[in-house]
Design an enzyme around this catalytic site. Structure first.
Site: not given
Ligand code: IPM
Ligand code: MN
Length: 357
Positions: A143, A192, A224, A248, A252
Site C-alpha cells: 500500500y 506468500k 492462498d 485487507d 473481508d
C-alpha cells in the site's frame, strides 16, 4: 466528570448515516456511565475533495492528532473514481492511517449466535464459536511502496512494490503474540513465502520474535491456502497476523463468516494507544441515504474505542451485549436478515441498540 475528545469523520456514501448511529450509542453509554464526550467533526474522502480539493485536508489531520480517538465512516464513490490515485478518496484513508502512525489494525470476526444462519457457511462449518482476530499491518507493505509507470522494451508498464522493514514486522509480530496470550494462545502468520522475498523475510522475523513467546503456538500459511482454510475450517484460527494487502483481503473473507461485512468493526492503533475506529465495510454508494445500511459495524467500532482508547471494558461490553439482545429479539437490517427476522433500517437499529444500554 471525565471528558474525552473524539474526532468524527463521517466521509462518503453510507458513512454519515452509520456514524450517526455510532454517536447515538456513544451518547447513551456516556449518559448511563457518567462521562463526557466532546465531538469535533471533520471531512475526509470525497466530501473533503469537493470542499477543498484534497482527500485529507491538513486541518482534518490536526484535529485527529489532538483528539483522544477518531471515529470514521467510509470513503469513496463513483464520482471520484476518475481522479489520479493520490487525489482519490482512498488516498485520504491511507493518509490518515500513516499520518497517525496506526500500524496495527484489529479486525475481529466474531459470530453473534442469532446470525449463524446469516453466514453463507451456516452451522455445518461455523459451529457455535467463531472468534478470529485478523491483525493486519496497516502502514507498510505494498500500500505504501514505490509505485509508478514507465516504459520497458518499448511498452508502457506499471508497478507497485511490497517492502517491509525489519522493525515494522517485529512490532506487529510482538503485538500478535501478546494478544494471542489474552485469547487462545495461537498465532497464524500469513505470507506468500514460496514466491515473495518480502514474505520470506516476514516469516524469518516472525519466527525470531516467536522465541520470546514459547507459550504461544505459531504456524504459517501461504495466503492462498489461508483463504481456503478460512472457509473449510475457520475454527483452527485464533490470531491471524499478516501484511497490509493480505490482511485487507482475508478480513473481508473472514467478515462473511460472521454473516455480513456490515458486522465487522475495526480498531487501528499505534504504540501509544491513539486509535482510529472504523467499520471494515466501504461507502456502499448503491444504498446510501436510503436508511438500509447496517450500522452495527460502526456501533461495534465504538465498543472497541471504549475498550482500547478509554480503557472502559465494562462500557464496551455493554454495547456488545446490547447488540446481541437486539439480534436475539430478531431485529436485523437487510444484509443480515435471517428467516423470520423483523427487518429494520439503519436509524431504527441505532435506536434499538441505544435503548438496551
Ligand atoms: C479497508 C478498505 C481500504 C483498504 C480501502 C478503501 C482503501 O478496503 O479498510 O479494508 O484497502 O485498506
Ligand atoms: Mn478492505
Amino acid at each position: 466528570m471525565k471528558s474525552y475528545k473524539v474526532a468524527v469523520l463521517p466521509g462518503d456514501g453510507i458513512g454519515p448515516e452509520v456514524i450517526r448511529q455510532g454517536i447515538k450509542v456513544l451518547d447513551k453509554v456516556s449518559d448511563v456511565y457518567g462521562f463526557k464526550v466532546e465531538y469535533t467533526y471533520a471531512d475526509i474522502g470525497g466530501v473533503a475533495i469537493d470542499k477543498t480539493g484534497e482527500p485529507l485536508p491538513s486541518e482534518t489531520l490536526s484535529i485527529c492528532k489532538s483528539s483522544d480517538a477518531i471515529l470514521m465512516g467510509a470513503v469513496g464513490g463513483d464520482k471520484w473514481d476518475g481522479l489520479p490515485l493520490n487525489k482519490r478518496p482512498e488516498a485520504g484513508l491511507l493518509g490518515i492511517r500513516s499520518g497517525l502512525g496506526v500500524f496495527a489494525n484489529f479486525r475481529p470476526a466474531k459470530i453473534f449466535a442469532p446470525l449463524k444462519d446469516a453466514s453463507p457457511l451456516k452451522d455445518r462449518i461455523i459451529g457455535d464459536g467463531l472468534d478470529i482476530l485478523v491483525l493486519r499491518e496497516l502502514t507498510g507493505g505494498i500500500y505504501f511502496g514505490e509505485r509508478g509507470r514507465t516504459t520497458r522494451d518499448g511498452e508502457p508498464v506499471a508497478y507497485d512494490t511490497m517492502t517491509y522493514k525489519k522493525s515494522e514486522i517485529e512490532r506487529i509480530a510482538h503485538l500478535a503474540f501478546q494478544i494471542a496470550r489474552t485469547r487462545n494462545n495461537k498465532v497464524t502468520s500469513v505470507d506468500k513465502a514460496n514466491i515473495l522475498e518480502v514474505s520470506r523475510f516476514w516469516r524469518e522475523i516472525v519466527i525470531d520474535v516467536s522465541k520470546q513467546y514459547p507459550d504461544v503456538e505459531l504456524n504459517h500459511l501461504y495466503v492462498d491456502n489461508a483463504a481456503m482454510q478460512l472457509v473449510i475450517k475457520p475454527e483452527q484460527f485464533d490470531v491471524i497476523v499478516t501484511g497490509n494487502m493480505f490482511g485487507d483481503i482475508l478480513s473481508d473473507e473472514a467478515s462473511m463468516l460472521t454473516g455480513s461485512i456490515g458486522m465487522l468493526p475495526s480498531a487501528s492503533l499505534d504504540s501509544s494507544g491513539v486509535g482510529l475506529y472504523e467499520p471494515v465495510h466501504g461507502s456502499a454508494p448503491d444504498i446510501a441515504g436510503q436508511n438500509k445500511a447496517n450500522p452495527l459495524a460502526t456501533i461495534l467500532s465504538v465498543a472497541m474505542m471504549l475498550k482500547y482508547s478509554f480503557n472502559m471494558e465494562e462500557e464496551s461490553r455493554a454495547i456488545e451485549d446490547a447488540v446481541l439482545k437486539v439480534l436475539e429479539e430478531g431485529f436485523m437490517t437487510l444484509d443480515i436478515a435471517t428467516e423470520n427476522a423483523k427487518i429494520i433500517g439503519c436509524d431504527e437499529m441505532g435506536d434499538a441498540v441505544a435503548s438496551k444500554i
